[in-house]
Design a protein around this motif. Sequence first.
Motif, PDB file in Angstrom:
ATOM      1  N   SER A   1       0.824  -1.220   0.000  1.00 38.77           N
ATOM      2  CA  SER A   1       0.000   0.000   0.000  1.00 38.77           C
ATOM      3  C   SER A   1       0.851   1.261   0.000  1.00 38.77           C
ATOM      4  O   SER A   1       0.306   2.366  -0.141  1.00 38.77           O
ATOM      5  N   VAL A   2       2.168   1.113   0.160  1.00 37.16           N
ATOM      6  CA  VAL A   2       3.084   2.249   0.142  1.00 37.16           C
ATOM      7  C   VAL A   2       3.911   2.160  -1.139  1.00 37.16           C
ATOM      8  O   VAL A   2       4.771   1.282  -1.261  1.00 37.16           O
ATOM      9  N   PRO A   3       3.673   3.006  -2.122  1.00 41.67           N
ATOM     10  CA  PRO A   3       4.420   2.916  -3.377  1.00 41.67           C
ATOM     11  C   PRO A   3       5.925   2.882  -3.167  1.00 41.67           C
ATOM     12  O   PRO A   3       6.471   3.680  -2.418  1.00 41.67           O
ATOM     13  N   HIS A   4       6.564   1.883  -3.785  1.00 41.61           N
ATOM     14  CA  HIS A   4       8.018   1.714  -3.792  1.00 41.61           C
ATOM     15  C   HIS A   4       8.579   1.182  -2.456  1.00 41.61           C
ATOM     16  O   HIS A   4       9.803   1.052  -2.325  1.00 41.61           O
ATOM     17  N   ALA A   5       7.731   0.869  -1.484  1.00 39.26           N
ATOM     18  CA  ALA A   5       8.236   0.296  -0.231  1.00 39.26           C
ATOM     19  C   ALA A   5       8.687  -1.142  -0.450  1.00 39.26           C
ATOM     20  O   ALA A   5       8.284  -1.804  -1.417  1.00 39.26           O
ATOM     21  N   SER A   6       9.531  -1.633   0.457  1.00 35.24           N
ATOM     22  CA  SER A   6      10.083  -2.986   0.363  1.00 35.24           C
ATOM     23  C   SER A   6       9.564  -3.852   1.512  1.00 35.24           C
ATOM     24  O   SER A   6       9.182  -3.338   2.570  1.00 35.24           O
ATOM     25  N   PHE A   7       9.585  -5.159   1.277  1.00 35.66           N
ATOM     26  CA  PHE A   7       9.189  -6.119   2.308  1.00 35.66           C
ATOM     27  C   PHE A   7      10.169  -7.277   2.311  1.00 35.66           C
ATOM     28  O   PHE A   7      10.600  -7.755   1.255  1.00 35.66           O
ATOM     29  N   ARG A   8      10.535  -7.740   3.518  1.00 31.95           N
ATOM     30  CA  ARG A   8      11.386  -8.917   3.663  1.00 31.95           C
ATOM     31  C   ARG A   8      10.813  -9.814   4.763  1.00 31.95           C
ATOM     32  O   ARG A   8      10.384  -9.334   5.812  1.00 31.95           O
ATOM     33  N   GLN A   9      10.813 -11.107   4.501  1.00 32.16           N
ATOM     34  CA  GLN A   9      10.409 -12.092   5.500  1.00 32.16           C
ATOM     35  C   GLN A   9      11.646 -12.809   6.013  1.00 32.16           C
ATOM     36  O   GLN A   9      12.498 -13.231   5.225  1.00 32.16           O
ATOM     37  N   ILE A  10      11.744 -12.952   7.334  1.00 29.54           N
ATOM     38  CA  ILE A  10      12.891 -13.592   7.951  1.00 29.54           C
ATOM     39  C   ILE A  10      12.504 -15.023   8.323  1.00 29.54           C
ATOM     40  O   ILE A  10      11.634 -15.246   9.169  1.00 29.54           O
ATOM     41  N   GLN A  11      13.146 -15.971   7.688  1.00 23.49           N
ATOM     42  CA  GLN A  11      12.806 -17.382   7.894  1.00 23.49           C
ATOM     43  C   GLN A  11      13.120 -17.831   9.318  1.00 23.49           C
ATOM     44  O   GLN A  11      14.099 -17.393   9.921  1.00 23.49           O
ATOM     45  N   GLY A  12      12.292 -18.716   9.810  1.00 28.75           N
ATOM     46  CA  GLY A  12      12.541 -19.336  11.101  1.00 28.75           C
ATOM     47  C   GLY A  12      12.255 -18.462  12.307  1.00 28.75           C
ATOM     48  O   GLY A  12      12.427 -18.906  13.441  1.00 28.75           O
ATOM     49  N   ALA A  13      11.821 -17.224  12.082  1.00 32.71           N
ATOM     50  CA  ALA A  13      11.609 -16.290  13.190  1.00 32.71           C
ATOM     51  C   ALA A  13      10.123 -16.093  13.447  1.00 32.71           C
ATOM     52  O   ALA A  13       9.297 -16.159  12.537  1.00 32.71           O
ATOM     53  N   ALA A  14       9.817 -15.826  14.711  1.00 34.68           N
ATOM     54  CA  ALA A  14       8.474 -15.393  15.081  1.00 34.68           C
ATOM     55  C   ALA A  14       8.522 -13.875  15.274  1.00 34.68           C
ATOM     56  O   ALA A  14       9.189 -13.173  14.515  1.00 34.68           O
ATOM     57  N   HIS A  15       7.844 -13.381  16.302  1.00 36.28           N
ATOM     58  CA  HIS A  15       7.688 -11.935  16.462  1.00 36.28           C
ATOM     59  C   HIS A  15       8.983 -11.248  16.903  1.00 36.28           C
ATOM     60  O   HIS A  15       9.275 -10.133  16.482  1.00 36.28           O
ATOM     61  N   THR A  16       9.755 -11.900  17.759  1.00 33.84           N
ATOM     62  CA  THR A  16      11.025 -11.319  18.216  1.00 33.84           C
ATOM     63  C   THR A  16      12.115 -11.699  17.209  1.00 33.84           C
ATOM     64  O   THR A  16      12.981 -12.527  17.481  1.00 33.84           O
TER      65      THR A  16
END
Length: 307
Positions: A269-284
């Motif tokens: 929803s934010v033009p040009h923003a980035s997203f990364r998912q960190i494998q094996g991690a929960a909230h912390t």
Amino acid sequence: MTDATRRTLRIKPDHEQMITVPGGRVYVRINGNVNGVRPPIVFIHGGPGSSHWYFLNATSLADERAVILYDQLDSGRSDHPGNPANWTVPRFVSELESMRSVLGIKRWHVLGASWGATVGLEYAVRYPRVLASIILQSPLISTPVWLRDARLLKDGMSPNERQLLYACDIPGAAPKAQCDAATDAFYTRYVQRADPPTAIAAYKASLPRSFSIDVYEHMWGRAEFTATGTLKDYDGTPLLKCLDGRRTLFVAGEFDEAIPSTVEGFARSVPHASFRQIQGAAHTVMNDNPAAYLSVLRPWLDKHDRR
């Protein structure tokens, strides 16, 4: 934690001080030189009412830039006046800006996690000129969205755990010991999947308080999946359109209670923003998989050091 992360972890700060902010004084610790060539990075802890300890792995970044960790007022090593008048979003935002001013920092990277990302989002909208970048990790952007995702996660647990988690929202509906066990099962799955290493666990234990239940219950509620406090109607989604997407990174853990697909949706929803998912991690995330998280942060920070 990898051996490399363990070797570069800095349990002791190079500098620490109490900084006067609206409402009292907050504890700030720094590794590295805040006046160095690269802009520093400040980490905003979650809760509300948690403390800075679970960001200690981030001190590995101090080989390149200053790393600033702090405790919000009424948390950790900061003053604890215990005045609910201080427990508002605007005051926590002003707290962060007061720190920047006292430390004499012209530009910095700001990383907020969970409730800390709420503060980070609001800060980024109010003070865009001082941002090198903003990182919103496992963010509380909207309480209604958060609770919707929490229901999805609860519904995916065992029938007995699910029944208890819903029953325990009603005072006296289930024994406290059973409620605590079901809540712990949720937290183990979606909040913190790994125990901190011995050195960090000892550091946490040395804090005068690592979690301030009074702040948490006043602003949020009894547990992560129940909002009865002052944040129960919070909705920061209108602020997303005010962000500079090219300098905005959203992050979530693979097993995060801030469901990755939801966090990625905020990023879209934010033009040009980035997203990364960190494998094996929960909230912390920084606790659960610091090596993977740092491998995302280092190139991101380097890319956005310059205006």
